[in-house]
Design an enzyme around this catalytic site. Structure first.
Site, PDB file in Angstrom:
ATOM      1  N   LYS A 195       0.999  -1.046  -0.071  1.00  0.00           N
ATOM      2  CA  LYS A 195       0.039  -0.138   0.096  1.00  0.00           C
ATOM      3  C   LYS A 195       0.988   1.294   0.088  1.00  0.00           C
ATOM      4  O   LYS A 195       1.532   1.522   1.019  1.00  0.00           O
ATOM      5  CB  LYS A 195      -1.106   0.066   1.257  1.00  0.00           C
ATOM      6  CG  LYS A 195      -1.753  -1.306   1.474  1.00  0.00           C
ATOM      7  CD  LYS A 195      -1.237  -1.748   2.874  1.00  0.00           C
ATOM      8  CE  LYS A 195      -1.848  -2.992   3.252  1.00  0.00           C
ATOM      9  NZ  LYS A 195      -2.579  -3.850   2.559  1.00  0.00           N
TER      10      LYS A 195
ATOM     11  N   ASP B  92       3.643  12.994  -8.440  1.00  0.00           N
ATOM     12  CA  ASP B  92       4.485  13.788  -9.005  1.00  0.00           C
ATOM     13  C   ASP B  92       5.944  13.389  -8.839  1.00  0.00           C
ATOM     14  O   ASP B  92       6.960  14.104  -9.062  1.00  0.00           O
ATOM     15  CB  ASP B  92       4.345  15.429  -8.671  1.00  0.00           C
ATOM     16  CG  ASP B  92       3.235  15.868  -8.701  1.00  0.00           C
ATOM     17  OD1 ASP B  92       2.401  15.282  -9.622  1.00  0.00           O
ATOM     18  OD2 ASP B  92       2.756  17.105  -8.216  1.00  0.00           O
TER      19      ASP B  92
ATOM     20  N   HIS C 299      -4.069  -2.729  12.808  1.00  0.00           N
ATOM     21  CA  HIS C 299      -3.566  -3.043  11.518  1.00  0.00           C
ATOM     22  C   HIS C 299      -2.305  -2.481  11.442  1.00  0.00           C
ATOM     23  O   HIS C 299      -1.663  -2.879  10.274  1.00  0.00           O
ATOM     24  CB  HIS C 299      -4.746  -2.635  10.722  1.00  0.00           C
ATOM     25  CG  HIS C 299      -4.430  -3.369   8.988  1.00  0.00           C
ATOM     26  ND1 HIS C 299      -4.098  -2.664   8.059  1.00  0.00           N
ATOM     27  CD2 HIS C 299      -4.754  -4.510   8.725  1.00  0.00           C
ATOM     28  CE1 HIS C 299      -4.163  -3.439   7.009  1.00  0.00           C
ATOM     29  NE2 HIS C 299      -4.398  -4.695   7.477  1.00  0.00           N
TER      30      HIS C 299
ATOM     31  N   LYS D  97       1.755  -2.098  11.038  1.00  0.00           N
ATOM     32  CA  LYS D  97       2.728  -2.995  10.735  1.00  0.00           C
ATOM     33  C   LYS D  97       4.200  -2.249  10.873  1.00  0.00           C
ATOM     34  O   LYS D  97       4.934  -1.666   9.825  1.00  0.00           O
ATOM     35  CB  LYS D  97       2.564  -3.407   9.332  1.00  0.00           C
ATOM     36  CG  LYS D  97       1.315  -4.398   9.271  1.00  0.00           C
ATOM     37  CD  LYS D  97       0.827  -4.293   7.981  1.00  0.00           C
ATOM     38  CE  LYS D  97      -0.576  -5.170   7.717  1.00  0.00           C
ATOM     39  NZ  LYS D  97      -1.191  -5.546   8.678  1.00  0.00           N
TER      40      LYS D  97
ATOM     41  N   ASP E 251      16.335   0.903  19.229  1.00  0.00           N
ATOM     42  CA  ASP E 251      17.054   2.112  19.726  1.00  0.00           C
ATOM     43  C   ASP E 251      17.744   2.934  18.730  1.00  0.00           C
ATOM     44  O   ASP E 251      18.248   4.049  18.580  1.00  0.00           O
ATOM     45  CB  ASP E 251      18.103   1.712  20.747  1.00  0.00           C
ATOM     46  CG  ASP E 251      18.933   0.381  20.129  1.00  0.00           C
ATOM     47  OD1 ASP E 251      18.330  -0.507  20.255  1.00  0.00           O
ATOM     48  OD2 ASP E 251      19.902   0.645  20.049  1.00  0.00           O
TER      49      ASP E 251
HETATM   50  C1  LIG Z   1      -3.325  -9.682   7.323  1.00  0.00           C
HETATM   51  O1  LIG Z   1      -3.756 -10.791   8.019  1.00  0.00           O
HETATM   52  C2  LIG Z   1      -5.143 -10.548   7.900  1.00  0.00           C
HETATM   53  C3  LIG Z   1      -5.415 -11.949   8.785  1.00  0.00           C
HETATM   54  O2  LIG Z   1      -5.049 -13.316   8.122  1.00  0.00           O
HETATM   55  C4  LIG Z   1      -5.812 -10.422   6.683  1.00  0.00           C
HETATM   56  O3  LIG Z   1      -6.999 -10.645   6.723  1.00  0.00           O
HETATM   57  C5  LIG Z   1      -5.235  -9.366   6.059  1.00  0.00           C
HETATM   58  O4  LIG Z   1      -5.820  -9.253   4.540  1.00  0.00           O
HETATM   59  C6  LIG Z   1      -4.011  -9.487   6.073  1.00  0.00           C
HETATM   60  N1  LIG Z   1      -3.408  -8.009   5.538  1.00  0.00           N
HETATM   61  C7  LIG Z   1      -3.700  -6.637   5.579  1.00  0.00           C
HETATM   62  C8  LIG Z   1      -4.909  -6.393   4.738  1.00  0.00           C
HETATM   63  O5  LIG Z   1      -3.069  -6.165   5.947  1.00  0.00           O
END
Ligand SMILES: *[C@@H]1O[C@H](CO)[C@@H](O)[C@H](O)[C@H]1NC(C)=O
Ligand SMILES: *[C@@H]1O[C@H](CO)[C@@H](O)[C@H](O)[C@H]1NC(C)=O
Ligand SMILES: *[C@@H]1O[C@H](CO)[C@@H](O)[C@H](O)[C@H]1NC(C)=O
Ligand SMILES: *[C@@H]1O[C@H](CO)[C@@H](O)[C@H](O)[C@H]1NC(C)=O
Ligand SMILES: *[C@@H]1O[C@H](CO)[C@@H](O)[C@H](O)[C@H]1NC(C)=O
Ligand SMILES: *[C@@H]1O[C@H](CO)[C@@H](O)[C@H](O)[C@H]1NC(C)=O
Length: 483
Positions: A197, A202, A409, A411, A416
């Site tokens: 994502k 530009d 959600h 990630k 450090d």
């Molecule tokens: C991350 O894992 C979940 C559960 O398996 C899944 O539904 C999801 O699509 C995955 N990723 C995303 C959208 O970040």
């Protein structure tokens, strides 16, 4: 999202990746030679330039014919952490960041010539989800603004080939409005999905992070990302990852090796040097799966393992899913590269490890067994300090009716030394077959009074870790009562 991968396919895939890795090593040697040649040429050119007393100008934008020379970037890059905090969530903390909604609007407001978006799926409206949620309005605003722009400037969208029931209304609207859309058939290419994502605007501004092109990612799901404005050096490099998806959108196979226009000189060993918020920084972008990495690109897994290796005092991780397995493979396969690294640095280097993992109705129960195992590596007397907490986004009865929402959600990882902002869940599939990417920022040399990205990300982690939405994983803990 489930992908069926046969065991022999996987073994086959790994063999191919091994071959790719070897090819990459060969490529790197070639690049080293080319670099020496380029440096000699550059020195000659510089001599001529100085002789002619012509002042040298802005670093050349990367040409598609030659890999860029490795040089520092003088763009006035400005990085901003951005978040979506789900409706109703409240933190007793002064740590706040602009919303992802605002960031996307800003990016579209800045756009003069092009917007390139790499995406998993599109579901920005109530129509797509069959809901009547007022909080879908932000997603609808994003979609309409982008549709408006699609007629006026170049809008390119790379998206995972929509599967059966996935809504396609947004893509149809954008297509009809003049956007150029390519679907990447990851299922055929790698048995994975395009899960990346990011935005490139530009060829100058970028966004990367956990939010999908989904209205829920703006108001009902907790997300984190980064926007970097006025940074053509970094945007050019992310542009190469986009161009790879773009090419694959028209192709039934993965180039091997990738043409040199996809190669980069910016990676974990030779990051791009640039000022971020006036702070000297070194930065690179990693990518997965390894078969999508052109020469010079650090695969996402190598990036994660090396950031962990480099940590001296702490590693904080916030990811939705954490599993030492291939989540979607049949038969089942164990995959412990990350898990082993965490235990190893925890043990050998006495690094303090904290994992903040998400718990929601769809969490697979096996995840808790593995998390308990990791959390048992805790004995302060022997210097073992791995702790795990589960983050739960509470939902009112009405919010509970929104499908696939109310979850953390995020990630990212912060140590450090380093801030790592990614797009992948942490299980084997995401590093072997799924397309993802990450921004890795190193500002350890900073003497500037501006807070570093690393310190801002650390504050986000600590806010969430210390909040009453997070609960320690204990040996007898039963997730059924929690999420
Ligand atoms: C991350 O894992 C979940 C559960 O398996 C899944 O539904 C999801 O699509 C995955 N990723 C995303 C959208 O970040
Ligand atoms: C909020 O934080 C402050 C300072 O940390 C603390 O004194 C206060 O009790 C907290 N309030 C709540 C409602 O937790
Ligand atoms: C976009 O529209 C064109 C022409 O109407 C059509 O051929 C193409 O398949 C559409 N692309 C997508 C991705 O929907
Ligand atoms: C980007 O640079 C332009 C031109 O110098 C400036 O007007 C703008 O404020 C900058 N954007 C950000 C977010 O710093
Ligand atoms: C971060 O930068 C510092 C100073 O520039 C360097 O010594 C260190 O090796 C870098 N760390 C990583 C993980 O790149
Ligand atoms: C967290 O604390 C706030 C303020 O003390 C309270 O209103 C809220 O219900 C708590 N949330 C949870 C999940 O316990």
């Amino acid at each position: 999202m489930k992908t069926d991968v046969a065991y022999n396919q996987l073994v086959d895939m790994e063999r191919r990746q091994e071959a790719n890795r070897k090819a990459q090593i060969n490529c790197r040697c070639a690049i080293a030679l080319v670099t020496v040649a380029v440096v000699l040429l550059a020195a000659t050119a510089l001599y001529i330039v100085l002789t002619l007393r012509v002042s040298s100008s802005h670093p050349a934008p990367s040409s598609s014919l030659h890999p860029p020379r490795r040089e520092s970037c003088s763009d006035p890059c400005k990085i901003v952490l951005v978040e979506s905090i789900p409706e109703g969530l409240e933190f007793n903390s002064s740590t706040t960041h602009p919303t992802i909604f605002k960031a996307w609007l800003n990016l579209m407001g800045e756009a003069r010539s092009s917007i390139d978006i790499a995406s998993f799926y599109w579901s920005l409206t109530n129509k797509d989800t069959g809901t009547h949620e007022p909080t879908a309005n932000q997603g609808e605003t994003i979609l309409n603004t982008l549709a408006d722009l699609s007629g006026k400037l170049s809008v390119r969208i790379a998206v995972n080939t929509p599967q059966g029931s996935q809504p396609q209304g947004d893509l149809r609207l954008l297509n009809n409005s003049g956007a150029d859309i390519r679907t990447v058939n990851m299922k055929e290419l790698t048995s994975g999905v395009l899960h990346t994502k990011f935005w490139v605007v530009d060829k100058k501004h970028i966004y990367i992070g956990s939010a999908n092109m989904d209205w829920r990612s703006l108001t009902q799901v907790k997300e984190l990302g980064a926007v970097v404005y006025n940074c053509s050096c970094l945007a050019a490099d992310l542009g190469k990852i986009f161009e790879a998806y773009w090419l694959l959108g028209d192709s039934e196979s993965i180039p091997s090796p990738w043409p040199s226009s996809f190669a980069t000189l910016y990676n974990k060993d030779t990051p791009l040097q640039l000022p971020l918020n006036s702070t000297p920084s070194s930065v690179y972008l990693s990518s997965s799966p390894p078969s999508f990495c052109a020469a010079g690109r650090t695969p996402d897994l190598q990036s994660i393992l090396s950031v962990m290796e480099d940590a001296e005092s702490f590693i904080y991780i916030a990811v939705m899913n954490y599993l030492p397995t291939m989540e979607f493979s049949h038969p089942k396969r164990y995959w412990a590269d990350i898990d082993t690294q965490l235990r190893r640095v925890g043990y050998e280097k006495r690094v303090k490890v904290r994992l903040l993992i998400s718990c929601w109705a769809s969490t697979k129960p096996v995840m808790f067994s593995f998390l308990k195992s990791l959390a048992s590596v805790y004995d302060p007397k022997s210097g073992l300090d791995i702790q795990v907490r589960l983050f739960v986004v509470p939902a009112s009865p009405k919010q509970k009716e929104i499908p696939f929402a109310r979850v953390n959600h995020n990630k990212y990882m912060v140590t450090d030394k380093i801030a790592y902002i990614g797009t992948s869940n942490w299980s084997g599939d995401y590093f072997v077959s799924t397309a993802g990417s990450a921004l890795v920022v190193n500002q350890t040399a900073s003497v500037s009074p501006e807070p570093t990205v690393q310190s801002q990300l650390r504050a986000v982690f600590e806010r969430d870790w210390d909040s009453n939405y997070s609960t320690p994983v204990a040996q007898h803990f039963n997730h059924k009562h929690l999420c």
